[in-house]
Structure formats: C-alpha cells, structure tokens
Motif scaffolding. Structure first.
Motif, PDB file in Angstrom:
ATOM      1  N   GLY A   5      17.422  71.706  43.531  1.00 35.99           N
ATOM      2  CA  GLY A   5      16.346  72.515  44.077  1.00 35.99           C
ATOM      3  C   GLY A   5      15.009  72.178  43.466  1.00 35.99           C
ATOM      4  N   MET A   6      14.080  73.136  43.558  1.00 38.96           N
ATOM      5  CA  MET A   6      12.693  72.915  43.158  1.00 38.96           C
ATOM      6  C   MET A   6      12.383  73.331  41.724  1.00 38.96           C
ATOM      7  SD  MET A   6      11.182  71.335  45.578  1.00 38.96           S
ATOM      8  CE  MET A   6       9.452  71.529  45.171  1.00 38.96           C
ATOM      9  N   GLN A   7      13.423  73.608  40.931  1.00 35.15           N
ATOM     10  CA  GLN A   7      13.193  73.864  39.516  1.00 35.15           C
ATOM     11  C   GLN A   7      14.439  73.496  38.739  1.00 35.15           C
ATOM     12  OE1 GLN A   7      12.183  77.999  39.134  1.00 35.15           O
ATOM     13  NE2 GLN A   7      14.288  78.684  39.182  1.00 35.15           N
ATOM     14  N   VAL A  23      10.734  66.217  34.075  1.00 34.69           N
ATOM     15  CA  VAL A  23      12.014  65.808  34.648  1.00 34.69           C
ATOM     16  C   VAL A  23      11.771  64.544  35.465  1.00 34.69           C
ATOM     17  CG1 VAL A  23      13.872  66.451  36.226  1.00 34.69           C
ATOM     18  CG2 VAL A  23      12.864  68.170  34.711  1.00 34.69           C
ATOM     19  N   ARG A  24      12.557  63.497  35.162  1.00 36.58           N
ATOM     20  CA  ARG A  24      12.416  62.268  35.946  1.00 36.58           C
ATOM     21  C   ARG A  24      13.753  61.880  36.539  1.00 36.58           C
ATOM     22  NH1 ARG A  24      11.139  57.568  31.428  1.00 36.58           N
ATOM     23  NH2 ARG A  24      13.207  57.477  30.510  1.00 36.58           N
ATOM     24  N   ASP A  25      13.679  61.147  37.657  1.00 39.10           N
ATOM     25  CA  ASP A  25      14.895  60.726  38.342  1.00 39.10           C
ATOM     26  C   ASP A  25      15.374  59.375  37.805  1.00 39.10           C
ATOM     27  OD1 ASP A  25      13.316  58.759  39.597  1.00 39.10           O
ATOM     28  OD2 ASP A  25      13.219  59.845  41.495  1.00 39.10           O
ATOM     29  N   ALA A  26      16.454  58.879  38.373  1.00 40.35           N
ATOM     30  CA  ALA A  26      17.065  57.634  37.891  1.00 40.35           C
ATOM     31  C   ALA A  26      16.144  56.435  38.086  1.00 40.35           C
ATOM     32  CB  ALA A  26      18.396  57.401  38.602  1.00 40.35           C
ATOM     33  N   ILE A  30       8.635  60.858  37.886  1.00 42.29           N
ATOM     34  CA  ILE A  30       8.540  62.227  37.385  1.00 42.29           C
ATOM     35  C   ILE A  30       8.550  63.186  38.578  1.00 42.29           C
ATOM     36  CG2 ILE A  30       7.141  63.868  36.091  1.00 42.29           C
ATOM     37  CD1 ILE A  30       7.974  61.734  34.192  1.00 42.29           C
ATOM     38  N   LEU A  31       9.486  64.145  38.567  1.00 46.85           N
ATOM     39  CA  LEU A  31       9.575  65.133  39.645  1.00 46.85           C
ATOM     40  C   LEU A  31       8.703  66.349  39.377  1.00 46.85           C
ATOM     41  CD1 LEU A  31      12.085  63.337  40.113  1.00 46.85           C
ATOM     42  CD2 LEU A  31      13.268  65.378  40.863  1.00 46.85           C
ATOM     43  N   GLY A  32       8.438  66.624  38.109  1.00 49.65           N
ATOM     44  CA  GLY A  32       7.632  67.781  37.751  1.00 49.65           C
ATOM     45  C   GLY A  32       7.647  67.979  36.254  1.00 49.65           C
ATOM     46  N   ALA A  33       6.785  68.872  35.778  1.00 48.76           N
ATOM     47  CA  ALA A  33       6.691  69.148  34.347  1.00 48.76           C
ATOM     48  C   ALA A  33       6.267  70.591  34.129  1.00 48.76           C
ATOM     49  CB  ALA A  33       5.689  68.201  33.686  1.00 48.76           C
ATOM     50  N   GLY A  34       6.727  71.159  33.020  1.00 49.85           N
ATOM     51  CA  GLY A  34       6.359  72.529  32.668  1.00 49.85           C
ATOM     52  C   GLY A  34       5.793  72.576  31.265  1.00 49.85           C
ATOM     53  N   TRP A  35       4.788  73.434  31.058  1.00 44.92           N
ATOM     54  CA  TRP A  35       4.121  73.610  29.752  1.00 44.92           C
ATOM     55  C   TRP A  35       4.864  74.672  28.959  1.00 44.92           C
ATOM     56  CZ3 TRP A  35       0.492  71.689  26.610  1.00 44.92           C
ATOM     57  CH2 TRP A  35      -0.041  72.516  25.625  1.00 44.92           C
ATOM     58  N   PHE A  36       5.156  74.374  27.683  1.00 45.69           N
ATOM     59  CA  PHE A  36       5.842  75.329  26.825  1.00 45.69           C
ATOM     60  C   PHE A  36       5.177  75.355  25.463  1.00 45.69           C
ATOM     61  CE2 PHE A  36       8.891  73.927  29.975  1.00 45.69           C
ATOM     62  CZ  PHE A  36       9.341  75.139  30.470  1.00 45.69           C
ATOM     63  N   GLY A  37       5.135  76.537  24.865  1.00 51.55           N
ATOM     64  CA  GLY A  37       4.542  76.694  23.546  1.00 51.55           C
ATOM     65  C   GLY A  37       5.497  76.274  22.444  1.00 51.55           C
ATOM     66  N   PRO A  47       9.167  73.806  36.742  1.00 55.17           N
ATOM     67  CA  PRO A  47       8.887  73.698  38.180  1.00 55.17           C
ATOM     68  C   PRO A  47       8.781  72.235  38.591  1.00 55.17           C
ATOM     69  CG  PRO A  47       6.887  74.253  36.988  1.00 55.17           C
ATOM     70  CD  PRO A  47       8.002  74.248  35.978  1.00 55.17           C
ATOM     71  N   LEU A  48       9.269  71.923  39.776  1.00 62.49           N
ATOM     72  CA  LEU A  48       9.250  70.551  40.272  1.00 62.49           C
ATOM     73  C   LEU A  48       8.382  70.418  41.512  1.00 62.49           C
ATOM     74  CD1 LEU A  48      13.065  69.737  39.994  1.00 62.49           C
ATOM     75  CD2 LEU A  48      11.279  69.364  38.285  1.00 62.49           C
ATOM     76  N   LEU A  49       7.782  69.240  41.686  1.00 67.56           N
ATOM     77  CA  LEU A  49       7.018  68.933  42.889  1.00 67.56           C
ATOM     78  C   LEU A  49       7.931  68.354  43.964  1.00 67.56           C
ATOM     79  CD1 LEU A  49       3.918  67.325  41.166  1.00 67.56           C
ATOM     80  CD2 LEU A  49       4.147  69.650  42.035  1.00 67.56           C
ATOM     81  N   ARG A  50       9.031  67.730  43.522  1.00 60.49           N
ATOM     82  CA  ARG A  50      10.051  67.217  44.437  1.00 60.49           C
ATOM     83  C   ARG A  50      11.396  67.763  43.985  1.00 60.49           C
ATOM     84  NH1 ARG A  50      11.313  61.874  44.832  1.00 60.49           N
ATOM     85  NH2 ARG A  50      10.625  61.487  42.729  1.00 60.49           N
ATOM     86  N   ALA A  51      12.212  68.169  44.931  1.00 60.64           N
ATOM     87  CA  ALA A  51      13.500  68.798  44.614  1.00 60.64           C
ATOM     88  C   ALA A  51      14.515  67.792  44.066  1.00 60.64           C
ATOM     89  CB  ALA A  51      14.076  69.463  45.858  1.00 60.64           C
TER      90      ALA A  51
END
Length: 94
Positions: A5-7, A23-26, A30-37, A47-51
């Motif tokens: 899915g999208m996350q 998160v990157r595919d094979a 890069i499908l998406g990235a999230g900021w964390f402290g 969260p992803l831009l591509r599922a």
C-alpha cells in the motif's frame, strides 16, 4: 512484514539524531520517506509516493538530514554500520 500500500509500518525505530526513513524498491528507486526525531519510537509509519506491491522486496534506509528538513537522497547522508554496510532493513510486502 508490511501490507502492500501507500505506507510502510515500522514496529520500532531508534535514531541517534533526527532524520529520515526512506523506502526503496529492488531497482533502487525511493518510494517515499518519513521524518522522525531522535530517540526510540514504536508503531510509526513511513508515507509513500508510490505504493508497495505484494510479494516485492523493499529496503528501509536511514538518512541524516543536511539541515533543510527536506528529504533529498543526493544531499542527505545515508547511515551505514561500522562495517560499511547499509543501516536498514529488508522486507517483503504482503
């Protein structure tokens, strides 16, 4: 293991400083990235831009931000382990 899915759900995450989980595919895209402290967090999601697609393998990678709080894998620093291997985790979407 994550439902396609999208996350991407992350059970537990520990970061020494604020940064990104990407998160990157094979193919290395890069499908998406999230900021964390900094610190340890449980049950977070990226969260992803591509599922993701069921049955496909993906890799979660950690990046240190360059200070602009905008994810850019060309400018932000990919974290590695002491042996030079990438600090991250492989998973297969369900």
């Amino acid at each position: 293991h994550d439902i396609a899915g999208m996350q991407v759900a992350v059970q537990s995450l520990t970061m020494n400083q604020p940064g990104w989980v990407a998160v990157r595919d094979a193919s290395g895209r890069i499908l998406g990235a999230g900021w964390f402290g900094a610190g340890t967090q449980a049950s977070v999601s990226v969260p992803l831009l591509r599922a993701t697609v069921a049955g496909e393998r993906y890799q979660a990678l950690l990046y240190v931000d360059d200070g602009d709080k905008a994810f850019d894998f060309h400018k932000d620093t990919l974290l590695t382990n002491s042996d030079g291997s990438v600090a991250g985790a492989m998973f297969t979407a369900k």
